[in-house]
Design an enzyme around this catalytic site. Sequence first.
Site, PDB file in Angstrom:
ATOM      1  CG  ASP A  20      -2.070   0.941   1.111  1.00  8.42           C
ATOM      2  OD1 ASP A  20      -2.350   1.407  -0.014  1.00  8.42           O
ATOM      3  OD2 ASP A  20      -2.723   1.218   2.135  1.00  8.42           O
ATOM      4  NE  ARG A  73      -2.086   6.329   0.425  1.00  3.29           N
ATOM      5  CZ  ARG A  73      -2.331   5.479   1.404  1.00  3.29           C
ATOM      6  NH1 ARG A  73      -2.491   5.911   2.628  1.00  3.29           N
ATOM      7  NH2 ARG A  73      -2.381   4.181   1.165  1.00  3.29           N
ATOM      8  CG  HIS A 100       0.708   1.950  -9.341  1.00  2.63           C
ATOM      9  ND1 HIS A 100       0.354   1.510  -8.084  1.00  2.63           N
ATOM     10  CD2 HIS A 100      -0.333   2.718  -9.775  1.00  2.63           C
ATOM     11  CE1 HIS A 100      -0.843   1.990  -7.766  1.00  2.63           C
ATOM     12  NE2 HIS A 100      -1.274   2.724  -8.770  1.00  2.63           N
ATOM     13  NE  ARG A 148      -6.760   1.667  -6.608  1.00  2.00           N
ATOM     14  CZ  ARG A 148      -5.586   1.499  -6.013  1.00  2.00           C
ATOM     15  NH1 ARG A 148      -4.468   1.643  -6.718  1.00  2.00           N
ATOM     16  NH2 ARG A 148      -5.518   1.195  -4.724  1.00  2.00           N
ATOM     17  CG  LEU A 160      10.684 -16.678  -1.894  1.00  2.00           C
ATOM     18  CD1 LEU A 160      10.362 -16.657  -0.403  1.00  2.00           C
ATOM     19  CD2 LEU A 160      11.230 -15.316  -2.332  1.00  2.00           C
ATOM     20  NE  ARG A 195      -9.006   0.339   4.203  1.00  2.00           N
ATOM     21  CZ  ARG A 195      -8.687   1.616   4.317  1.00  2.00           C
ATOM     22  NH1 ARG A 195      -8.713   2.201   5.508  1.00  2.00           N
ATOM     23  NH2 ARG A 195      -8.335   2.329   3.257  1.00  2.00           N
TER      24      ARG A 195
END
Length: 241
Positions: A12, A16, A29, A63, A123, A185
Amino acid sequence: MNVPNHIAIILDGNGRWAKKRGMPRSYGHVKGCENLETICEAAKELGVKYLTVYAFSTENWKRSKEEVDGLMRLFRNYLKKCLKISRKNDMQVRVIGDYTAFDQDIQDSIVKLETFSKDFQTLHFQIALNYGSRDEMLRAVNRMLADQKEGRLQGEITEEIFSGYLDTAGIPDPDLMIRTSGELRLSNYLLWQMAYTEFYFTDVPWPDFNKAELIRAIEKYNDRDRRYGGVKEESTCSKQD
């Protein structure tokens, strides 16, 4: 340091992060996508066996068309680049979520990447694309109903059986969930799987989340007392009249 076997991350703060720098959200992004390689390498070096990231939710289609189109271009490029990353890190890649909603070329790239990396073991890297936990559970129930109708599923439904119908079948539940950029959240992420997961929230936006931040999250995880609903027994030396 006790390293979690499975870490889940909500990526997230890309938009911003970019806005603070006077750049378009798409720039954030791109930088966030580049950071995935950094964190995959760090996770491998630290001994994490499973890493699952929330890259595009079922709600992200809401979006702007410009942003969604930019993300699709980013996915196309990253899925190709991830072929080299998976080989470099001996990293098995698996996409969870309903990726049939994407254009055919993206679906083909996902299948190619999963097939190419299927035998890598150091991994296990899961990318959640067009993923939502409620959607995942509904799809699981519908597959179970179809199997019951065809006689492939009989008897009582257990947690183990239900888990086997989820996108994460065969993957251990997360030990630690990290969410970057300050939101508190879960945003419809791995709700079934995170019943006993430890949560770590940080104000650091995803493009700035580096190996040092990952270690900090793991150190906080080490401070937790995981009882899975039980009660930790007191030591005999503490039981004094």
